[in-house]
Design an enzyme around this catalytic site. Structure first.
Site, PDB file in Angstrom:
ATOM      1  N   THR A 242      79.973  98.720  19.942  1.00 51.20           N
ATOM      2  CA  THR A 242      79.136  97.845  20.988  1.00 51.20           C
ATOM      3  C   THR A 242      77.886  97.438  20.274  1.00 51.20           C
ATOM      4  O   THR A 242      77.464  98.554  19.674  1.00 51.20           O
ATOM      5  CB  THR A 242      78.842  98.847  22.293  1.00 51.20           C
ATOM      6  N   CYS A 328      63.589 106.811   0.501  1.00 50.79           N
ATOM      7  CA  CYS A 328      65.189 106.969   0.967  1.00 50.79           C
ATOM      8  C   CYS A 328      65.576 108.329   0.077  1.00 50.79           C
ATOM      9  O   CYS A 328      66.576 108.888   0.622  1.00 50.79           O
ATOM     10  CB  CYS A 328      65.799 105.891   0.752  1.00 50.79           C
TER      11      CYS A 328
HETATM   12  N1  PLP Z   1      68.256  99.009   0.232  1.00 48.98           N
HETATM   13  C1  PLP Z   1      66.994  99.035  -0.190  1.00 48.98           C
HETATM   14  C2  PLP Z   1      66.520  98.157  -1.473  1.00 48.98           C
HETATM   15  C3  PLP Z   1      66.172  99.758   0.648  1.00 48.98           C
HETATM   16  O1  PLP Z   1      64.880  99.832   0.157  1.00 48.98           O
HETATM   17  C4  PLP Z   1      66.703 100.498   1.723  1.00 48.98           C
HETATM   18  C5  PLP Z   1      65.472 101.469   2.331  1.00 48.98           C
HETATM   19  O2  PLP Z   1      65.925 102.213   2.846  1.00 48.98           O
HETATM   20  C6  PLP Z   1      68.006 100.256   2.107  1.00 48.98           C
HETATM   21  C7  PLP Z   1      68.718  99.572   1.170  1.00 48.98           C
HETATM   22  C8  PLP Z   1      68.779 101.125   3.077  1.00 48.98           C
HETATM   23  O3  PLP Z   1      68.469 100.232   4.186  1.00 48.98           O
HETATM   24  P1  PLP Z   1      68.610 100.985   5.739  1.00 48.98           P
HETATM   25  O4  PLP Z   1      67.518 101.884   5.867  1.00 48.98           O
HETATM   26  O5  PLP Z   1      68.838  99.907   6.586  1.00 48.98           O
HETATM   27  O6  PLP Z   1      70.034 101.645   5.860  1.00 48.98           O
END
Ligand code: PLP
Length: 383
Positions: A242, A328
């Protein structure tokens, strides 16, 4: 409440623009229909809202709405691109990528390798750029897909996708790009860019977290992709589930704002970034600028500081919120794989800060940030 530090971590995520939030709000408690349940007006209105957002997302990157596949974000979009293309190509297919990619590409790439697909990870130069000539040599008869990031989330370096894409076209292989960090400040025209698949994520440009898209080219024949989430056949059978209507509406609104304000935002962010760099250079020596001096995102400044301990530096900065390396992966204490790939020593890599300047930062905040960094570095250096 204690005063909040100045937020300079806009590569990790951005604050939702209040104008975006306003657009989203009705879709929680008033317009809460399921866009797949269109036997009544709740559903049809939700479906209309999703289609409007699809158009806004497409317009923002110069694609057509039928090329937009909504996902939960860029990690999912890139997983769909890599796994989807290689699995459709079948055993023996190959992927070429580079060492400065985000983990959302590198991790699925490595897993595909463990599953028997071919993988080549190319080195980048000292500025974090991939030389298109390297791509040309790496492509073999097994290569099905090349994946190259448009703008680095760590050092802001922009890759030459036009050149890389031209090589891929000539050699008959598909090109995927992670355009997550570029969308807010770099104009992207999917129609003219020789790219076949493009990942984006709303929360990197003042939209909500948890929504993004994979743009899948449709004007050069159908790209064969194996879906990774099944159960209902949503999004052209490529991504079931969804649709997150409030988030998608916010994603569309954020895209519309980017289209209207991208140029002005980029100019303002570039001048704030230059001001920050000038102030640091005036007061400190032993600084190393990480990334390309010219081909770079306007809101990114990544600097290594000689003669300081990286952990102590980050811990000492109380008045600003910045990160070292990629947020991240910040649960992982390893030094940034991107700076390492660029040839920075482990000590300098650990003693690096990533400033991510965004739409809501002011000149006064940049002044404060510079003063905070100068004071902390001097204290740690004992002078
Ligand atoms: N790719 C890049 C270059 C990013 O800076 C990030 C950041 O977290 C991501 C991918 C992942 O994106 P998302 O948080 O939408 O999964």
């Amino acid at each position: 409440m204690a005063e909040q530090p100045v937020y300079l971590d806009n590569h990790a995520t951005t604050r939702v623009d209040p104008r975006v939030l306003q657009e989203m709000l009705p879709y929680f408690c008033e317009e809460y229909g399921n866009p797949a349940s269109i036997s009544h007006s709740y559903g049809t209105r939700a479906a209309e809202a999703v289609e409007q957002a699809r158009q806004q997302v497409a317009d923002c990157v110069g694609a057509s709405p039928r090329e937009v596949i909504f996902t939960s974000g860029a990690t999912e979009a890139s997983n769909l691109a890599l796994r989807g293309v290689l699995q459709a190509a079948g055993a023996g297919a190959g992927l070429v990528t580079d060492a400065a990619e985000h983990r959302a590409v590198l991790d699925p790439a490595r897993k595909l390798k463990r599953q028997g697909f071919h993988l080549t990870v190319l080195p980048v130069d000292a500025t974090g750029r991939l030389d298109p000539a390297q791509v040309a040599t790496a492509i073999t008869s097994e290569t099905t897909l090349v994946s190259v990031i448009l703008a680095s989330n760590e050092v802001g370096t922009l890759n030459d996708l036009a050149a890389i894409g031209a090589i891929c076209r000539e050699r008959g292989v598909l090109l995927h790009t992670d355009a997550v960090q570029a969308v807010g400040t770099v104009p992207i025209d999917f129609r003219s860019l020789p790219v076949d698949l493009l990942s984006l994520s709303a929360h990197k440009f003042y939209g909500p977290k948890g929504t993004g898209a994979l743009i899948v080219r449709r004007d050069r024949g159908r790209i064969r992709l194996v879906s990774q989430i099944d159960g209902g056949g949503h999004e052209q059978q490529l991504r079931s589930g969804t649709l997150a209507v409030p988030l998608i509406v916010g994603f569309g609104a954020a895209c519309q704002l980017v289209q209207a304000e991208r140029e002005a935002d980029a100019a303002r962010l570039g001048s704030l970034r230059d001001d920050l760099w000038r102030r640091l250079q005036q007061e400190l020596d032993g600084l190393w600028l990480n990334g390309h001096p010219e081909y770079r995102l306007p809101g990114n400044l990544n600097v290594s500081f000689e003669g300081v301990d990286g952990d102590a530096l980050l811990a000492g900065l109380k008045r600003i919120a910045v990160s070292s390396g990629s947020a991240c992966t910040s649960h992982n204490p390893e030094p940034s794989h991107v700076l390492r790939a660029m040839g920075r020593s482990d000590t300098l890599t650990r003693a690096s800060l990533r400033f991510g300047i965004g739409r809501f930062n002011t000149p006064a905040e940049i002044e404060l940030a510079a003063a905070e960094v100068v004071e902390t570095v001097r204290r740690l250096r004992g002078k």
